[in-house]
Design a protein around this motif. Structure first.
Motif, PDB file in Angstrom:
ATOM      1  N   ILE A 127       0.822  -1.206   0.000  1.00  0.00           N
ATOM      2  CA  ILE A 127       0.000   0.000   0.000  1.00  0.00           C
ATOM      3  C   ILE A 127       0.859   1.260   0.000  1.00  0.00           C
ATOM      4  CG2 ILE A 127      -1.603   1.356   1.438  1.00  0.00           C
ATOM      5  CD1 ILE A 127      -2.868  -1.380   2.193  1.00  0.00           C
ATOM      6  N   GLN A 128       1.958   1.224   0.749  1.00  0.00           N
ATOM      7  CA  GLN A 128       2.842   2.384   0.809  1.00  0.00           C
ATOM      8  C   GLN A 128       3.513   2.666  -0.533  1.00  0.00           C
ATOM      9  OE1 GLN A 128       5.605   1.853   4.035  1.00  0.00           O
ATOM     10  NE2 GLN A 128       4.145   2.533   5.585  1.00  0.00           N
ATOM     11  N   ARG A 129       3.822   1.610  -1.281  1.00  0.00           N
ATOM     12  CA  ARG A 129       4.553   1.790  -2.540  1.00  0.00           C
ATOM     13  C   ARG A 129       3.628   1.868  -3.751  1.00  0.00           C
ATOM     14  NH1 ARG A 129       9.738  -1.817  -3.376  1.00  0.00           N
ATOM     15  NH2 ARG A 129       9.896  -0.251  -5.024  1.00  0.00           N
ATOM     16  N   PHE A 130       2.505   1.133  -3.700  1.00  0.00           N
ATOM     17  CA  PHE A 130       1.620   1.072  -4.867  1.00  0.00           C
ATOM     18  C   PHE A 130       0.180   1.373  -4.443  1.00  0.00           C
ATOM     19  CE2 PHE A 130       4.951  -2.235  -5.265  1.00  0.00           C
ATOM     20  CZ  PHE A 130       5.685  -1.681  -6.298  1.00  0.00           C
ATOM     21  N   THR A 131      -0.233   2.612  -4.558  1.00  0.00           N
ATOM     22  CA  THR A 131      -1.594   2.977  -4.133  1.00  0.00           C
ATOM     23  C   THR A 131      -2.651   2.313  -5.004  1.00  0.00           C
ATOM     24  OG1 THR A 131      -1.445   4.957  -5.521  1.00  0.00           O
ATOM     25  CG2 THR A 131      -0.905   5.209  -3.184  1.00  0.00           C
ATOM     26  N   TRP A 132      -2.267   1.953  -6.247  1.00  0.00           N
ATOM     27  CA  TRP A 132      -3.246   1.335  -7.142  1.00  0.00           C
ATOM     28  C   TRP A 132      -3.669  -0.062  -6.666  1.00  0.00           C
ATOM     29  CZ3 TRP A 132      -1.189  -3.190  -8.669  1.00  0.00           C
ATOM     30  CH2 TRP A 132       0.196  -3.289  -8.764  1.00  0.00           C
ATOM     31  N   ILE A 133      -2.948  -0.623  -5.676  1.00  0.00           N
ATOM     32  CA  ILE A 133      -3.327  -1.944  -5.163  1.00  0.00           C
ATOM     33  C   ILE A 133      -4.736  -1.919  -4.577  1.00  0.00           C
ATOM     34  CG2 ILE A 133      -2.525  -1.754  -2.755  1.00  0.00           C
ATOM     35  CD1 ILE A 133      -1.721  -4.707  -5.027  1.00  0.00           C
ATOM     36  N   PHE A 134      -5.201  -0.714  -4.165  1.00  0.00           N
ATOM     37  CA  PHE A 134      -6.558  -0.581  -3.632  1.00  0.00           C
ATOM     38  C   PHE A 134      -7.610  -0.936  -4.682  1.00  0.00           C
ATOM     39  CE2 PHE A 134      -6.033   2.490   0.209  1.00  0.00           C
ATOM     40  CZ  PHE A 134      -5.560   1.425   0.950  1.00  0.00           C
ATOM     41  N   PHE A 135      -7.306  -0.697  -5.965  1.00  0.00           N
ATOM     42  CA  PHE A 135      -8.246  -1.090  -7.023  1.00  0.00           C
ATOM     43  C   PHE A 135      -8.447  -2.605  -7.005  1.00  0.00           C
ATOM     44  CE2 PHE A 135      -6.862   2.949  -9.171  1.00  0.00           C
ATOM     45  CZ  PHE A 135      -8.123   3.521  -9.283  1.00  0.00           C
ATOM     46  N   ILE A 136      -7.349  -3.354  -6.825  1.00  0.00           N
ATOM     47  CA  ILE A 136      -7.421  -4.820  -6.801  1.00  0.00           C
ATOM     48  C   ILE A 136      -8.135  -5.300  -5.540  1.00  0.00           C
ATOM     49  CG2 ILE A 136      -6.051  -6.947  -6.742  1.00  0.00           C
ATOM     50  CD1 ILE A 136      -3.889  -5.453  -8.305  1.00  0.00           C
ATOM     51  N   PHE A 137      -7.735  -4.738  -4.378  1.00  0.00           N
ATOM     52  CA  PHE A 137      -8.396  -5.105  -3.118  1.00  0.00           C
ATOM     53  C   PHE A 137      -9.898  -4.822  -3.195  1.00  0.00           C
ATOM     54  CE2 PHE A 137      -4.591  -4.677   0.055  1.00  0.00           C
ATOM     55  CZ  PHE A 137      -4.001  -5.766  -0.554  1.00  0.00           C
ATOM     56  N   GLY A 138     -10.244  -3.626  -3.686  1.00  0.00           N
ATOM     57  CA  GLY A 138     -11.648  -3.229  -3.767  1.00  0.00           C
ATOM     58  C   GLY A 138     -12.449  -4.142  -4.670  1.00  0.00           C
ATOM     59  N   ALA A 139     -11.901  -4.446  -5.854  1.00  0.00           N
ATOM     60  CA  ALA A 139     -12.597  -5.318  -6.797  1.00  0.00           C
ATOM     61  C   ALA A 139     -12.788  -6.709  -6.216  1.00  0.00           C
ATOM     62  CB  ALA A 139     -11.811  -5.392  -8.108  1.00  0.00           C
ATOM     63  N   LEU A 270     -12.653   1.307  -0.915  1.00  0.00           N
ATOM     64  CA  LEU A 270     -11.272   1.132  -1.362  1.00  0.00           C
ATOM     65  C   LEU A 270     -11.069   1.689  -2.776  1.00  0.00           C
ATOM     66  CD1 LEU A 270     -10.321  -2.434  -0.069  1.00  0.00           C
ATOM     67  CD2 LEU A 270      -9.176  -0.301   0.491  1.00  0.00           C
ATOM     68  N   VAL A 271     -12.020   1.423  -3.658  1.00  0.00           N
ATOM     69  CA  VAL A 271     -11.921   1.937  -5.031  1.00  0.00           C
ATOM     70  C   VAL A 271     -11.939   3.465  -5.023  1.00  0.00           C
ATOM     71  CG1 VAL A 271     -13.077   2.066  -7.273  1.00  0.00           C
ATOM     72  CG2 VAL A 271     -12.928  -0.129  -6.069  1.00  0.00           C
ATOM     73  N   MET A 272     -12.799   4.049  -4.181  1.00  0.00           N
ATOM     74  CA  MET A 272     -12.871   5.509  -4.082  1.00  0.00           C
ATOM     75  C   MET A 272     -11.551   6.095  -3.566  1.00  0.00           C
ATOM     76  SD  MET A 272     -16.779   5.687  -2.597  1.00  0.00           S
ATOM     77  CE  MET A 272     -16.814   7.439  -2.290  1.00  0.00           C
ATOM     78  N   GLU A 273     -10.952   5.419  -2.572  1.00  0.00           N
ATOM     79  CA  GLU A 273      -9.667   5.886  -2.055  1.00  0.00           C
ATOM     80  C   GLU A 273      -8.564   5.755  -3.109  1.00  0.00           C
ATOM     81  OE1 GLU A 273      -8.399   4.555   1.752  1.00  0.00           O
ATOM     82  OE2 GLU A 273     -10.396   4.627   2.624  1.00  0.00           O
ATOM     83  N   ALA A 274      -8.649   4.675  -3.909  1.00  0.00           N
ATOM     84  CA  ALA A 274      -7.671   4.496  -4.979  1.00  0.00           C
ATOM     85  C   ALA A 274      -7.790   5.615  -6.013  1.00  0.00           C
ATOM     86  CB  ALA A 274      -7.870   3.135  -5.642  1.00  0.00           C
TER      87      ALA A 274
END
Length: 331
Positions: A127-139, A270-274
């Motif tokens: 999460i610290q290095r790749f904020t886009w991981i939230f898209f995967i977690f959210g989905a 999570l998607v919104m935060e991403a």
């Protein structure tokens, strides 16, 4: 970075370590079937302990971390209750004697905590290095929520995974248990007991559970300390919850629906935060998308309480309705 004072964190780990050792390796190692009174007392103790801990978080770290802890703890605890369905099936499939089930759960929960600790560290680093991981977690959470809501959740059934199938082919495994032993001897030949397979079944199954629970908790807080403590408090007392709810799990008919609402909400959050922290070049030129509203922490707590509370009340009413109808039929 955690907002919690270092001294408070150290004290927490010491106290939780003591709780965990006593619950799992002192109480959990006594080969007996716990009474309803014993189960209720232990569960009440750890629930009160979690509530007090949240209050201490409020006093030492502030309102936001405390609300994040309560939200995460309720979510993790509810997911743990849902996962007990699979533990019941595993115990039944492997015909684990009732008197040994506390010991099996002790080892399984220990493995679960170790695995979740590893996943939390990996998740925090990602999460610290790749904020886009939230898209995967959210989905992932949204898909899981849809499966729960439609009754197509594969976790409802247990199937031996590849590790255990290979194990059966390459090792001598007896058909009978020998107390808590992993190895036994029959006619001069040494065998592994089914206990080894049960441990692996519960441990590897919890890996699957972690894929639900870890993204869910990161959707509520990014503080690794809070993520870890919510998992510990959710696992403490799980043995007693298993025996208390074992006969009632099939009656909590609306729990999956309540969990689906919670996981779906967290997935969307999570998607919104991403989107707020977007760095993907093919979305808005790699710039954050500020038009999406932020979801406050208190709203997450409200959604969790209302969803799970409604599911619990609806399940109780449904159970009473069926019992009443059954009573009239017998007359």
């Amino acid at each position: 970075m955690s907002e919690t004072p270092l001294a408070f964190m150290i004290a927490t780990f010491v106290v939780l370590g003591a709780f965990f050792v006593v619950d799992l390796f002192v109480i959990g190692r006594k080969p007996h079937v716990p009474s309803t009174k014993e189960c209720v007392q232990h569960i009440a103790f750890f629930v009160v302990a979690a509530l007090i801990f949240g209050g201490l978080m409020w006093a030492f770290a502030g309102a936001k971390p405390a609300v994040e802890f309560y939200s995460g703890w309720l979510t993790e605890y509810s997911l743990s209750v849902d996962n007990l369905f699979v533990f019941v099936i595993i115990m039944s499939n492997f015909a684990v004697p009732k008197v040994l089930q506390k010991y099996v759960l002790s080892v399984g929960i220990t493995v679960a905590l170790i695995l979740r600790g590893i996943f939390i560290l990996i998740g925090a680093a990602l999460i610290q290095r790749f904020t886009w991981i939230f898209f995967i977690f959210g989905a992932f959470l949204i898909v899981t929520a849809l499966k729960l809501a439609t009754g197509h959740d594969d976790d409802e059934e247990y199937h031996e995974n590849g590790i255990i199938r290979v194990l059966r082919k390459v090792m001598r495994i007896s058909s009978e248990y020998d107390g808590e032993r992993l190895r036994t001897e029959k006619d001069g030949v040494k065998y592994f007991t089914p206990m080894l397979v049960v441990f692996l079944a519960i441990g590897t199954t919890d890996v699957m559970f972690a894929f639900d629970s870890i993204p869910a908790i990161f959707g509520l807080t990014k503080d690794p300390f809070i993520v870890f403590t919510t998992n510990v408090f959710a696992l403490l007392g799980l043995q007693q919850l298993y025996f208390l709810l074992g006969a009632l799990l099939d009656k909590l008919v609306y729990l999956p629906v309540g969990l689906s609402v919670v996981l779906g909400f967290i997935g969307v959050k999570l998607v919104m935060e991403a989107l707020h922290g977007n760095t993907l070049p093919f979305l808005n030129g790699g710039h954050p998308i500020e038009v999406v509203p932020e979801v406050p922490t208190w709203l997450s707590l409200v959604v969790i309480i209302v969803s799970l509370g409604t599911a619990a009340v609806a399940s109780i009413l449904k159970m009473r309705s069926l019992e009443s109808a059954d009573g009239k039929t017998r007359r």
